[in-house]
Design a protein around this motif. Structure first.
Motif, PDB file in Angstrom:
ATOM      1  N   VAL A  40       0.949  -1.172   0.144  1.00  0.00           N
ATOM      2  CA  VAL A  40       0.126   0.157   0.130  1.00  0.00           C
ATOM      3  C   VAL A  40       0.929   1.275  -0.157  1.00  0.00           C
ATOM      4  N   TRP A  41       0.633   2.197  -1.049  1.00  0.00           N
ATOM      5  CA  TRP A  41       1.270   3.326  -0.893  1.00  0.00           C
ATOM      6  C   TRP A  41       0.828   4.290   0.033  1.00  0.00           C
ATOM      7  N   THR A  42       1.599   5.164   0.587  1.00  0.00           N
ATOM      8  CA  THR A  42       1.362   6.171   1.953  1.00  0.00           C
ATOM      9  C   THR A  42       1.351   7.629   1.136  1.00  0.00           C
ATOM     10  N   VAL A  43       0.345   8.402   1.324  1.00  0.00           N
ATOM     11  CA  VAL A  43       0.393   9.815   1.094  1.00  0.00           C
ATOM     12  C   VAL A  43      -0.051  10.603   2.350  1.00  0.00           C
ATOM     13  N   GLY A  44       0.798  11.612   2.618  1.00  0.00           N
ATOM     14  CA  GLY A  44       0.557  12.355   3.625  1.00  0.00           C
ATOM     15  C   GLY A  44       0.031  13.652   3.296  1.00  0.00           C
ATOM     16  N   LEU A  45      -0.786  14.400   3.800  1.00  0.00           N
ATOM     17  CA  LEU A  45      -1.317  15.695   3.409  1.00  0.00           C
ATOM     18  C   LEU A  45      -0.501  16.789   4.564  1.00  0.00           C
ATOM     19  N   ALA A  46       0.010  17.751   3.876  1.00  0.00           N
ATOM     20  CA  ALA A  46       0.660  18.835   4.677  1.00  0.00           C
ATOM     21  C   ALA A  46       0.613  20.128   3.770  1.00  0.00           C
ATOM     22  N   GLY A  47       0.196  21.054   4.459  1.00  0.00           N
ATOM     23  CA  GLY A  47       0.138  22.449   3.894  1.00  0.00           C
ATOM     24  C   GLY A  47       1.246  23.019   2.965  1.00  0.00           C
ATOM     25  N   ASP A  48       2.467  22.561   3.619  1.00  0.00           N
ATOM     26  CA  ASP A  48       3.673  23.014   3.228  1.00  0.00           C
ATOM     27  C   ASP A  48       4.442  22.063   2.083  1.00  0.00           C
ATOM     28  N   ALA A  49       3.602  21.158   1.766  1.00  0.00           N
ATOM     29  CA  ALA A  49       4.229  19.952   0.730  1.00  0.00           C
ATOM     30  C   ALA A  49       4.244  20.777  -0.928  1.00  0.00           C
ATOM     31  N   GLU A  50       5.138  20.355  -1.638  1.00  0.00           N
ATOM     32  CA  GLU A  50       5.123  21.272  -2.770  1.00  0.00           C
ATOM     33  C   GLU A  50       4.315  20.380  -4.038  1.00  0.00           C
ATOM     34  N   LYS A  51       4.392  19.167  -3.815  1.00  0.00           N
ATOM     35  CA  LYS A  51       3.391  18.389  -4.746  1.00  0.00           C
ATOM     36  C   LYS A  51       2.008  18.415  -4.255  1.00  0.00           C
ATOM     37  N   PRO A  52       1.360  18.511  -5.593  1.00  0.00           N
ATOM     38  CA  PRO A  52      -0.140  18.767  -5.236  1.00  0.00           C
ATOM     39  C   PRO A  52      -0.799  17.352  -5.422  1.00  0.00           C
ATOM     40  N   TYR A  53      -1.776  17.280  -4.573  1.00  0.00           N
ATOM     41  CA  TYR A  53      -2.707  16.173  -4.321  1.00  0.00           C
ATOM     42  C   TYR A  53      -2.912  15.441  -5.385  1.00  0.00           C
ATOM     43  N   ASP A  54      -3.433  16.251  -6.657  1.00  0.00           N
ATOM     44  CA  ASP A  54      -3.991  15.706  -7.807  1.00  0.00           C
ATOM     45  C   ASP A  54      -3.044  15.113  -8.765  1.00  0.00           C
ATOM     46  N   THR A  55      -1.855  15.092  -8.343  1.00  0.00           N
ATOM     47  CA  THR A  55      -0.679  14.392  -9.016  1.00  0.00           C
ATOM     48  C   THR A  55      -0.449  13.207  -8.871  1.00  0.00           C
ATOM     49  N   ILE A  56      -1.136  12.741  -7.744  1.00  0.00           N
ATOM     50  CA  ILE A  56      -0.908  11.124  -7.361  1.00  0.00           C
ATOM     51  C   ILE A  56      -1.859  10.126  -7.810  1.00  0.00           C
TER      52      ILE A  56
END
Length: 102
Positions: free
Chosen positions: A21-37
């Motif tokens: 299972v891949w893990t995706v963390g949400l953080a306001g300061d991350a550079e990668k946008p969520y919709d690119t996953i």
């Protein structure tokens, strides 16, 4: 949708990875946008606490750390709203993929 409540999140992330299972963390300061996953893959979404976010070790264990781009005067979202946005994207991608297969 499966929801997990665990005592040690960093250890749970490692168990998820071992299970493929891949893990995706949400953080306001991350550079990668969520919709690119690619959420069509088996994915766990990790949401930090409001105000303080994810702990360092949890963040480091995630395969990706992504953000929701903000505009205007809104600086951040509460955890439930952020979760809803990312979960909607996962469902959208999975519906699109299953429709393309049919």
């Amino acid at each position: 949708m499966r929801i997990a409540d665990v005592v040690n999140i960093a250890r749970a992330i490692e168990s998820l990875k071992d299970a493929g299972v891949w893990t995706v963390g949400l953080a306001g300061d991350a550079e990668k946008p969520y919709d690119t996953i690619d959420f069509t893959l088996p994915t766990a979404i990790v949401i930090g606490a409001e105000g303080v976010g994810m702990r360092r070790l949890v963040r480091e264990r995630c395969d990706w750390v992504v953000s929701i781009p903000m505009g205007g005067r809104v600086a951040s979202l509460n955890a439930s709203v952020a979760a809803g946005i990312v979960l909607f994207e996962a469902v959208r991608q999975r519906r699109t993929t299953s429709s393309a297969r049919d």
